[in-house]
Scaffold this motif. Sequence first.
Motif, PDB file in Angstrom:
ATOM      1  N   VAL A 301       0.833  -1.212   0.000  1.00  0.00           N
ATOM      2  CA  VAL A 301       0.000   0.000   0.000  1.00  0.00           C
ATOM      3  C   VAL A 301       0.869   1.266   0.000  1.00  0.00           C
ATOM      4  N   LEU A 302       1.915   1.290   0.821  1.00  0.00           N
ATOM      5  CA  LEU A 302       2.741   2.511   0.883  1.00  0.00           C
ATOM      6  C   LEU A 302       3.495   2.780  -0.423  1.00  0.00           C
ATOM      7  N   PRO A 303       4.015   1.753  -1.119  1.00  0.00           N
ATOM      8  CA  PRO A 303       4.617   2.048  -2.431  1.00  0.00           C
ATOM      9  C   PRO A 303       3.616   2.647  -3.424  1.00  0.00           C
ATOM     10  N   LYS A 304       2.335   2.320  -3.255  1.00  0.00           N
ATOM     11  CA  LYS A 304       1.311   2.849  -4.158  1.00  0.00           C
ATOM     12  C   LYS A 304       0.949   4.304  -3.842  1.00  0.00           C
ATOM     13  N   LEU A 305       1.288   4.724  -2.631  1.00  0.00           N
ATOM     14  CA  LEU A 305       0.981   6.096  -2.220  1.00  0.00           C
ATOM     15  C   LEU A 305       1.971   7.065  -2.853  1.00  0.00           C
ATOM     16  N   LYS A 306       1.429   8.063  -3.565  1.00  0.00           N
ATOM     17  CA  LYS A 306       2.284   9.063  -4.206  1.00  0.00           C
ATOM     18  C   LYS A 306       2.574  10.200  -3.213  1.00  0.00           C
ATOM     19  N   SER A 307       1.608  10.538  -2.384  1.00  0.00           N
ATOM     20  CA  SER A 307       1.732  11.674  -1.456  1.00  0.00           C
ATOM     21  C   SER A 307       2.811  11.427  -0.406  1.00  0.00           C
ATOM     22  N   ASP A 308       3.194  12.498   0.249  1.00  0.00           N
ATOM     23  CA  ASP A 308       4.230  12.511   1.281  1.00  0.00           C
ATOM     24  C   ASP A 308       3.617  12.007   2.603  1.00  0.00           C
ATOM     25  N   LEU A 309       3.950  10.782   2.989  1.00  0.00           N
ATOM     26  CA  LEU A 309       3.327  10.166   4.173  1.00  0.00           C
ATOM     27  C   LEU A 309       3.653  10.938   5.458  1.00  0.00           C
TER      28      LEU A 309
END
Length: 420
Positions: A301-309
Motif C-alpha cells: 500500500v505505501l509504495p502505491k501512495l504518491k503523497s508525502d506520508l
Amino acid sequence: MRILVIGRGGREHAIAWKMAQSALKPELFIAPGNVGMKAVTAQTGAPVTLVNLDENATEALRDFALQNHIDLTVVGPEAALANDIATVFAKAGLRIFAPTAAAARIETSKEFAKDLMHKYQIPTAAYRTFEDYAAAKQYLDQQGAPIVIKYDGLAAGKGVVVAMTAEEADNALKDMLLDNHFGKGKVVMEEFLQGPEFSLLTLVNGEQVVPLVIAQDHKRAYDGDKGPNTGGMGAYSPVPVIPKEQIEWAVENIMKPTAKALIAEGCPFCGVLYGGLMLTKDGPKVIEFNARFGDPETEVVLPKLKSDLTQMMLDILDNKDVKPEFHDDAFLGVVMAAKGYPGSYTKNIPLRNPDELRQQVFCMGVKEENGQLLSNGGRVLIVLGQGKTLKEAQQNAYQGVKEMEHPELFHRSDIGWQAI
Ligand code: AMP
Ligand code: GLY
C-alpha cells in the motif's frame, strides 16, 4: 525533522522507507528495527539509526524520544499500543501517530470490538461471547458448523479457528477454554461469512478518516489457501474483485461510523484504523479491526501512495484536510519464510544481499553476523514487484524471489491468484 519508528518487521521497513522520502528531509530512528532497514539510507539519502530498544520498553522509548528531540513517532506493533505508549508519549509532550490503549481495544479485545459494532450497527457477523466451556458447547450444539471461534486477546494471528465441522469447533473450544492454550480468557463465537476479503487501511484522527488504497493479504501458509494461518504470506494492491463503490460504501458505513463510535465511547482514535473486511452477498462486513498498519499489506500500500506520508501524518495530527494521491501502477509482494513457519522453523539461513536486486525488498526477520545477512524469524523478507498490471507486478516479484531463493526458505507461488 526527526522521526522514530517503533518495530522490527517488514511493515516498519516499509514505513521508514516511505517516510524517509518526505520533502521534509527527515532523519530516521528505528527501535529496534532490523539491519536490512539500513538500506533506506542508500535509497533515499535519509540518515537511519537503529536504536537498541525493545518495542515494549515504553518508558525507555519515551526517554530516548525526549533526549533525541524526536518530532514524530510512528508505532508498528500492537503490543506497544496495548502498553499505552500513545498516552505515555502524549503526557511527555511528544507527538505520536498511534492510538491509546483504550482506543486500540478495537484490536486487542474482540469482545470490545464486537460490542461496539453491535451498539453502533456496524455490519459484522452475528456473535456470542463465552467464558465457560459448557455454555459455549451448548451454543455450538444449537448453531452447528461451519462456525468461527476466536480467542479474545492477542494471539499473534493464531487465535482464530474457522471450523468446518462441529468436532473441529469443539476441539477449539476445549483448547481455548479448558486447556487455556492462549491464557485464561474468553472466546467469541461467530457466524461463518463468505466472500472475498480485503484490507482497508485508513489514517484517522478523531472524526477525520483518510482511506488508503485497499490490499489483499494471503493468510494461509501454502498455495491454494491451504495450510495453517500465518501472519501473511503475500499481498497486492489494487484488488480488482472489489468494486470501487463497495470500497466507498465501506468507508462511509464502516470506517467513519467506527471512528465516531470510538469518540462517543470516550476513546477517540488516532493512528491507523485497519478494517479487515469481507464482501459478502449482503455487502461489506467487518471480520476484524486492527489499530495499526497491516503486515504485509503496508508493504504494497505505501509504495502505491504518491503523497508525502510524513507530511500527511503531521497534517492529520493538526486536523488539516488531507487528500492522498496514488500511483496507477500495481504492486505485489511475496513473502519468503523459513521452512517450518508458522510452526518451529529453521534459523540463521544465509541470505543474498537484497540490494543487488532490481526489486524492492522489505526485510521482516533478518540479522547480520560477520558481514553475512542471516534470517532471524519465521517470515524473513518480502519481495515487491511493480507493474502496469497485477500480472506484470507478479512476474516482477517472482523474478526477484528466484534470485533470493534458498533451500531452507519457502514461499507461495500463487500470490494474487484471485486477481490474475
Ligand atoms: P481474524 O484474525 O479475525 O482476521 O481472522 C482470521 C481469518 O479467519 C480471516 O482473515 C478470515 O479468513 C477468517 N474468518 C474470521 N472470521 C470469519 C467469519 N466470521 N467467517 C468466515 N471467516 C472468518
Ligand atoms: N495482515 C494482517 C495483519 O496485519 O493483521
